[in-house]
Motif scaffolding. Structure first.
Motif, mmCIF file in Angstrom:
data_model
loop_
_atom_site.group_PDB
_atom_site.id
_atom_site.type_symbol
_atom_site.label_atom_id
_atom_site.label_comp_id
_atom_site.label_asym_id
_atom_site.label_seq_id
_atom_site.Cartn_x
_atom_site.Cartn_y
_atom_site.Cartn_z
ATOM 1 N N TRP A 21 0.842 -1.185 0.065
ATOM 2 C CA TRP A 21 -0.061 0.030 -0.069
ATOM 3 C C TRP A 21 0.850 1.274 -0.130
ATOM 4 O O TRP A 21 0.493 2.233 -1.038
ATOM 5 C CB TRP A 21 -0.629 -0.007 1.258
ATOM 6 C CG TRP A 21 -2.282 -1.003 1.161
ATOM 7 C CD1 TRP A 21 -2.599 -1.832 0.232
ATOM 8 C CD2 TRP A 21 -2.997 -1.027 2.383
ATOM 9 N NE1 TRP A 21 -3.858 -2.282 0.322
ATOM 10 C CE2 TRP A 21 -3.977 -1.902 1.882
ATOM 11 C CE3 TRP A 21 -3.061 -0.590 3.569
ATOM 12 C CZ2 TRP A 21 -4.985 -2.608 2.841
ATOM 13 C CZ3 TRP A 21 -3.917 -1.178 4.569
ATOM 14 C CH2 TRP A 21 -4.999 -2.062 4.000
ATOM 15 N N ASP A 22 1.978 1.100 0.812
ATOM 16 C CA ASP A 22 2.789 2.437 0.873
ATOM 17 C C ASP A 22 3.419 2.697 -0.401
ATOM 18 O O ASP A 22 3.738 3.557 -0.935
ATOM 19 C CB ASP A 22 3.967 2.265 1.931
ATOM 20 C CG ASP A 22 3.260 2.240 3.325
ATOM 21 O OD1 ASP A 22 2.114 2.855 3.517
ATOM 22 O OD2 ASP A 22 3.836 1.824 4.335
ATOM 23 N N GLU A 25 1.065 4.210 -2.845
ATOM 24 C CA GLU A 25 0.976 5.739 -2.367
ATOM 25 C C GLU A 25 1.992 6.563 -2.912
ATOM 26 O O GLU A 25 1.856 7.692 -3.594
ATOM 27 C CB GLU A 25 0.753 5.762 -0.957
ATOM 28 C CG GLU A 25 -0.593 5.131 -0.544
ATOM 29 C CD GLU A 25 -1.652 5.974 -0.481
ATOM 30 O OE1 GLU A 25 -1.518 7.201 -0.505
ATOM 31 O OE2 GLU A 25 -2.837 5.536 0.138
ATOM 32 N N GLN A 30 -3.823 6.108 -4.762
ATOM 33 C CA GLN A 30 -4.516 5.954 -3.510
ATOM 34 C C GLN A 30 -4.846 4.567 -3.380
ATOM 35 O O GLN A 30 -5.484 4.045 -3.857
ATOM 36 C CB GLN A 30 -5.823 6.689 -3.574
ATOM 37 C CG GLN A 30 -6.693 6.861 -2.099
ATOM 38 C CD GLN A 30 -8.082 7.415 -2.144
ATOM 39 O OE1 GLN A 30 -8.638 7.213 -3.244
ATOM 40 N NE2 GLN A 30 -8.216 8.214 -1.118
ATOM 41 N N SER A 31 -4.308 4.076 -1.959
ATOM 42 C CA SER A 31 -4.290 2.697 -1.732
ATOM 43 C C SER A 31 -5.547 2.462 -0.664
ATOM 44 O O SER A 31 -6.056 3.684 -0.162
ATOM 45 C CB SER A 31 -3.149 1.932 -1.060
ATOM 46 O OG SER A 31 -2.898 2.627 0.251
ATOM 47 N N ARG A 33 -5.058 1.901 2.263
ATOM 48 C CA ARG A 33 -4.559 2.447 3.440
ATOM 49 C C ARG A 33 -5.073 3.907 3.757
ATOM 50 O O ARG A 33 -5.518 4.378 4.852
ATOM 51 C CB ARG A 33 -3.177 2.504 3.370
ATOM 52 C CG ARG A 33 -2.356 3.563 4.663
ATOM 53 C CD ARG A 33 -0.852 3.643 4.585
ATOM 54 N NE ARG A 33 -0.147 2.509 4.789
ATOM 55 C CZ ARG A 33 -0.076 1.722 5.695
ATOM 56 N NH1 ARG A 33 -0.536 2.145 7.076
ATOM 57 N NH2 ARG A 33 0.680 0.892 5.829
ATOM 58 N N SER A 34 -5.556 4.754 2.671
ATOM 59 C CA SER A 34 -5.926 5.831 2.511
ATOM 60 C C SER A 34 -7.605 6.014 3.305
ATOM 61 O O SER A 34 -7.972 7.276 3.484
ATOM 62 C CB SER A 34 -5.742 6.681 1.428
ATOM 63 O OG SER A 34 -4.422 6.755 0.924
ATOM 64 N N GLU A 37 -10.171 6.610 7.303
ATOM 65 C CA GLU A 37 -9.129 7.207 8.222
ATOM 66 C C GLU A 37 -8.181 6.106 8.770
ATOM 67 O O GLU A 37 -7.697 5.989 10.027
ATOM 68 C CB GLU A 37 -9.889 7.519 9.159
ATOM 69 C CG GLU A 37 -11.127 8.586 9.138
ATOM 70 C CD GLU A 37 -12.089 8.948 10.053
ATOM 71 O OE1 GLU A 37 -11.893 8.340 11.295
ATOM 72 O OE2 GLU A 37 -12.966 9.784 9.852
ATOM 73 N N GLN A 38 -7.518 5.320 7.601
ATOM 74 C CA GLN A 38 -6.296 4.510 7.964
ATOM 75 C C GLN A 38 -6.769 3.210 8.667
ATOM 76 O O GLN A 38 -5.903 2.803 9.374
ATOM 77 C CB GLN A 38 -5.146 5.196 8.442
ATOM 78 C CG GLN A 38 -4.776 6.147 7.398
ATOM 79 C CD GLN A 38 -3.345 6.860 7.589
ATOM 80 O OE1 GLN A 38 -2.653 6.498 8.726
ATOM 81 N NE2 GLN A 38 -2.892 7.396 6.828
ATOM 82 N N SER A 129 -6.427 -0.981 -4.235
ATOM 83 C CA SER A 129 -6.969 0.351 -4.496
ATOM 84 C C SER A 129 -8.233 0.319 -5.289
ATOM 85 O O SER A 129 -8.321 -0.736 -6.071
ATOM 86 C CB SER A 129 -5.980 0.812 -5.388
ATOM 87 O OG SER A 129 -6.335 2.471 -5.932
#
Length: 171
Positions: A21-22, A25, A30-31, A33-34, A37-38, A129
């Protein structure tokens, strides 16, 4: 927003997907993770519906081990219409039988389910994503291929409906 019955992955697989995910990003994608709110967690959804009645679902699955310690092997990346990027889990006989048992119980209880998650149509996957821009899809897929394969064990399950603030662990 939809409700889902989610299978959660072991710590190592979860860590590897979060690292992916990082990396996505960092590519401008946008994964998951975003989102939320994570609070989103890597998972494979067994069943999806516009919304769930938690009591009805819990009763339908009573006595069943939803979080069965299934082995999952993510061997490929894929894309659904609408720019959704995912890692695909190999559809083993054990995984497909577990999926069918969950659906049979939910259907028998009158729980309305999304058609493309039904047995025979379901593609077992972990969404990475929901909105990959077309110009970034090739780079995003390359990032996925860098971490594959990912071996995982199911360690938990939950009934979620993020629009309604529901996250109910299942055994």
């Amino acid at each position: 927003m939809v409700a889902a019955l989610e299978l959660y992955l072991d710590t190592d697989a979860t860590r590897r997907i979060r690292v992916l995910w990082d990396a996505l990003e960092a590519e401008g994608v946008q994964s998951m993770r975003s989102l939320l709110e994570q609070r989103h967690r890597p998972h494979v959804s067994l069943a999806v519906a516009p919304r769930f009645d938690p009591e009805r679902v819990t009763a339908a699955l009573d006595g069943m081990v939803v979080a069965a310690p299934l082995r999952l092997s993510f061997q490929h990346a894929g894309q659904f219409v609408g720019r959704v990027l995912w890692l695909g889990a190999t559809p083993t006989a054990e995984l497909l039988a577990h999926h069918r048992q969950v659906h049979d119980r939910l259907s028998a209880a009158g729980v309305p389910l999304v058609e493309h998650y039904r047995p025979g149509r379901w593609v077992p996957h972990c969404t990475l994503s929901m909105r990959v821009p077309n110009v970034l899809m090739a780079a995003a897929v390359r990032r996925c291929l860098e971490i594959l394969p990912v071996e995982a064990t199911v360690v938990g399950a939950a009934l979620t409906d993020h629009a309604r603030g529901i996250s109910r662990p299942l055994s």
